[in-house]
Design a protein around this motif. Structure first.
Motif, mmCIF file in Angstrom:
data_model
loop_
_atom_site.group_PDB
_atom_site.id
_atom_site.type_symbol
_atom_site.label_atom_id
_atom_site.label_comp_id
_atom_site.label_asym_id
_atom_site.label_seq_id
_atom_site.Cartn_x
_atom_site.Cartn_y
_atom_site.Cartn_z
ATOM 1 N N GLY A 15 -1.463 34.630 11.838
ATOM 2 C CA GLY A 15 -2.324 35.297 12.977
ATOM 3 C C GLY A 15 -3.627 34.947 13.286
ATOM 4 N N PHE A 16 -4.145 34.086 12.736
ATOM 5 C CA PHE A 16 -5.254 33.332 12.937
ATOM 6 C C PHE A 16 -5.242 32.186 13.953
ATOM 7 C CE2 PHE A 16 -6.121 35.757 9.034
ATOM 8 C CZ PHE A 16 -7.327 36.697 9.490
ATOM 9 N N ASP A 17 -6.125 31.911 14.884
ATOM 10 C CA ASP A 17 -6.091 31.078 15.668
ATOM 11 C C ASP A 17 -6.827 29.740 14.892
ATOM 12 O OD1 ASP A 17 -4.675 32.337 17.589
ATOM 13 O OD2 ASP A 17 -6.733 33.056 18.683
ATOM 14 N N ALA A 18 -7.742 30.024 14.158
ATOM 15 C CA ALA A 18 -8.799 29.028 13.700
ATOM 16 C C ALA A 18 -8.941 29.294 12.208
ATOM 17 C CB ALA A 18 -10.063 28.979 14.259
ATOM 18 N N ALA A 19 -8.832 28.053 11.236
ATOM 19 C CA ALA A 19 -9.462 27.996 10.037
ATOM 20 C C ALA A 19 -10.534 27.351 9.633
ATOM 21 C CB ALA A 19 -8.083 27.857 9.220
ATOM 22 N N VAL A 20 -11.440 27.710 8.903
ATOM 23 C CA VAL A 20 -12.531 27.098 8.233
ATOM 24 C C VAL A 20 -12.515 27.011 6.861
ATOM 25 C CG1 VAL A 20 -15.004 26.932 7.755
ATOM 26 C CG2 VAL A 20 -14.076 28.108 10.157
ATOM 27 N N TRP A 21 -12.259 25.693 6.209
ATOM 28 C CA TRP A 21 -11.986 25.445 4.703
ATOM 29 C C TRP A 21 -13.327 24.916 4.136
ATOM 30 C CZ3 TRP A 21 -6.667 25.974 3.894
ATOM 31 C CH2 TRP A 21 -5.909 25.982 5.002
ATOM 32 N N ASP A 22 -13.153 25.501 2.831
ATOM 33 C CA ASP A 22 -14.132 24.877 1.834
ATOM 34 C C ASP A 22 -13.526 23.482 1.567
ATOM 35 O OD1 ASP A 22 -16.201 24.694 -0.122
ATOM 36 O OD2 ASP A 22 -14.641 24.945 -1.543
ATOM 37 N N LEU A 23 -14.434 22.656 1.067
ATOM 38 C CA LEU A 23 -13.841 21.109 0.844
ATOM 39 C C LEU A 23 -13.516 21.360 -0.818
ATOM 40 C CD1 LEU A 23 -13.495 18.490 1.964
ATOM 41 C CD2 LEU A 23 -15.518 17.922 0.692
ATOM 42 N N ASP A 24 -14.542 21.119 -1.582
ATOM 43 C CA ASP A 24 -14.482 20.938 -3.269
ATOM 44 C C ASP A 24 -13.722 22.017 -3.676
ATOM 45 O OD1 ASP A 24 -14.303 19.228 -5.271
ATOM 46 O OD2 ASP A 24 -16.453 19.664 -5.929
ATOM 47 N N GLY A 25 -12.632 21.690 -4.456
ATOM 48 C CA GLY A 25 -11.908 22.739 -5.036
ATOM 49 C C GLY A 25 -11.024 23.823 -4.132
ATOM 50 N N THR A 26 -10.901 23.271 -3.009
ATOM 51 C CA THR A 26 -9.924 24.021 -1.788
ATOM 52 C C THR A 26 -8.953 22.712 -1.418
ATOM 53 O OG1 THR A 26 -11.793 25.564 -1.317
ATOM 54 C CG2 THR A 26 -9.763 25.162 0.219
ATOM 55 N N LEU A 27 -9.596 21.890 -0.625
ATOM 56 C CA LEU A 27 -8.786 20.860 0.155
ATOM 57 C C LEU A 27 -8.710 19.607 -0.932
ATOM 58 C CD1 LEU A 27 -10.046 20.850 3.512
ATOM 59 C CD2 LEU A 27 -8.048 22.162 2.696
ATOM 60 N N VAL A 28 -9.685 19.174 -1.685
ATOM 61 C CA VAL A 28 -9.917 18.070 -2.368
ATOM 62 C C VAL A 28 -10.705 18.457 -3.694
ATOM 63 C CG1 VAL A 28 -9.719 16.335 -0.509
ATOM 64 C CG2 VAL A 28 -12.118 17.047 -1.570
ATOM 65 N N ARG A 29 -10.682 17.746 -4.739
ATOM 66 C CA ARG A 29 -11.532 17.956 -5.761
ATOM 67 C C ARG A 29 -12.296 16.578 -5.859
ATOM 68 N NH1 ARG A 29 -11.081 21.772 -8.590
ATOM 69 N NH2 ARG A 29 -8.731 21.850 -8.622
ATOM 70 N N LEU A 30 -13.700 16.804 -5.741
ATOM 71 C CA LEU A 30 -14.536 15.714 -5.943
ATOM 72 C C LEU A 30 -14.762 15.451 -7.382
ATOM 73 C CD1 LEU A 30 -17.225 16.082 -3.209
ATOM 74 C CD2 LEU A 30 -15.411 14.747 -3.292
ATOM 75 N N PRO A 31 -14.506 14.004 -7.711
ATOM 76 C CA PRO A 31 -14.800 13.767 -9.170
ATOM 77 C C PRO A 31 -16.229 13.554 -9.977
ATOM 78 C CG PRO A 31 -13.913 11.907 -8.240
ATOM 79 C CD PRO A 31 -13.957 12.985 -7.284
ATOM 80 N N VAL A 32 -17.186 14.407 -9.417
ATOM 81 C CA VAL A 32 -18.467 14.288 -9.641
ATOM 82 C C VAL A 32 -18.963 14.710 -10.820
ATOM 83 C CG1 VAL A 32 -20.741 14.894 -8.723
ATOM 84 C CG2 VAL A 32 -19.071 14.437 -6.938
ATOM 85 N N ASP A 33 -19.424 13.844 -11.661
ATOM 86 C CA ASP A 33 -19.708 14.161 -13.115
ATOM 87 C C ASP A 33 -21.283 15.297 -12.718
ATOM 88 O OD1 ASP A 33 -21.125 14.774 -15.601
ATOM 89 O OD2 ASP A 33 -20.882 12.463 -16.070
ATOM 90 N N TRP A 34 -21.018 16.748 -12.736
ATOM 91 C CA TRP A 34 -21.935 17.618 -12.291
ATOM 92 C C TRP A 34 -23.196 17.641 -13.395
ATOM 93 C CZ3 TRP A 34 -22.588 18.241 -7.466
ATOM 94 C CH2 TRP A 34 -21.589 18.274 -6.658
ATOM 95 N N ASP A 35 -22.749 17.475 -14.550
ATOM 96 C CA ASP A 35 -23.636 17.439 -15.828
ATOM 97 C C ASP A 35 -24.803 16.411 -15.425
ATOM 98 O OD1 ASP A 35 -22.626 19.640 -16.885
ATOM 99 O OD2 ASP A 35 -21.538 18.454 -18.162
ATOM 100 N N ARG A 36 -24.346 15.265 -15.279
ATOM 101 C CA ARG A 36 -24.908 13.927 -14.901
ATOM 102 C C ARG A 36 -25.982 14.262 -13.729
ATOM 103 N NH1 ARG A 36 -23.378 8.059 -12.899
ATOM 104 N NH2 ARG A 36 -25.529 7.220 -13.078
ATOM 105 N N VAL A 37 -25.538 14.696 -12.660
ATOM 106 C CA VAL A 37 -26.145 15.120 -11.522
ATOM 107 C C VAL A 37 -27.383 16.020 -11.748
ATOM 108 C CG1 VAL A 37 -26.190 16.114 -9.233
ATOM 109 C CG2 VAL A 37 -24.227 14.715 -10.122
ATOM 110 N N THR A 38 -26.962 17.062 -12.768
ATOM 111 C CA THR A 38 -28.047 18.030 -13.022
ATOM 112 C C THR A 38 -29.145 17.396 -13.808
ATOM 113 O OG1 THR A 38 -26.262 19.686 -13.132
ATOM 114 C CG2 THR A 38 -28.587 20.073 -14.498
ATOM 115 N N ARG A 39 -28.911 16.614 -14.824
ATOM 116 C CA ARG A 39 -29.766 15.515 -15.466
ATOM 117 C C ARG A 39 -30.504 14.649 -14.516
ATOM 118 N NH1 ARG A 39 -25.419 15.006 -18.900
ATOM 119 N NH2 ARG A 39 -24.932 12.622 -18.305
ATOM 120 N N ASP A 40 -29.834 14.029 -13.660
ATOM 121 C CA ASP A 40 -30.622 13.301 -12.626
ATOM 122 C C ASP A 40 -31.584 13.960 -11.870
ATOM 123 O OD1 ASP A 40 -29.315 11.273 -13.820
ATOM 124 O OD2 ASP A 40 -28.218 10.968 -11.835
ATOM 125 N N VAL A 41 -31.638 15.412 -11.394
ATOM 126 C CA VAL A 41 -32.179 16.169 -10.560
ATOM 127 C C VAL A 41 -33.350 16.763 -11.604
ATOM 128 C CG1 VAL A 41 -32.564 18.353 -9.508
ATOM 129 C CG2 VAL A 41 -30.475 16.793 -8.909
#
Length: 190
Positions: A15-41
């Motif tokens: 019943g909707f004409d359009a869809a907006v999708w989230d990406l990570d966890g919805t369409l794909v899963r990015l294999p990012v090591d978020w703990d490492r990213v947190t340490r780097d930040v």
């Protein structure tokens, strides 16, 4: 306009004409090591003389906003996302992409990583607009990224469903007054 998360709860997906999708966890899963990213930040903060014990990545990103560290923090996160986007795992609901008159992606990932992951899985031809974390000044659950995606699609918000996997996505939809479905909702199965 309807309360997107309440009144449209029973409206069928077709019943909707359009869809907006989230990406990570919805369409794909990015294999990012978020703990490492947190340490780097955290290292970015520490090298600038800031103490950051026990802080998570999204808190660090918010802390960086409006400071001289903002660009370096964004670049650090985006570098990790871009590097892993080519290895993104396609999730089952990516098969629903292409079933609407207009479709977009609104993500907390950087726009480049979104585009790469969409390309890897052949979804780009079906996606008319991509808004990432770095596309607009605000981030979900602020409604601005979702509303910008809808604006780029050129459709009325009443005709859009936002599909995501997190309470942050649901909150963005509620605040934008746009219908929302969790990606594991049975109504997404076609």
């Amino acid at each position: 306009m309807m309360d997107g998360t309440q009144s449209d709860a029973r409206r069928p997906l077709d019943g909707f004409d359009a869809a907006v999708w989230d990406l990570d966890g919805t369409l794909v899963r990015l294999p990012v090591d978020w703990d490492r990213v947190t340490r780097d930040v955290a290292a970015v903060f520490e090298s600038a003389g800031h103490d950051v014990p026990g802080t998570d990545l999204w808190d660090l990103l918010q802390r960086a906003d409006g400071t001289d560290l903002a660009q370096e923090v964004e670049t650090t996160i985006a570098d990790h996302e871009r590097a892993e986007a080519i290895h993104a795992e396609r999730l089952p609901y990516a098969d629903a992409v292409g079933g609407f008159d207009a479709e977009g992606v609104c993500s907390l990932n950087c726009e480049d990583a979104c585009r790469t992951a969409l390309d890897v899985h052949g979804l780009t031809p079906h996606v008319d607009a991509v808004v990432g974390r770095d596309t607009v000044a605000a981030r979900k659950p602020d409604p601005a990224p979702l509303l910008e995606t809808i604006r780029r699609l050129g459709v009325d918000a009443d005709d859009v469903v936002f599909v995501g996997d997190s309470p942050r996505d649901e909150e963005a939809a509620r605040r934008a007054d746009v219908a929302f479905r969790y990606v594991d909702d049975a109504s997404l199965r076609r």
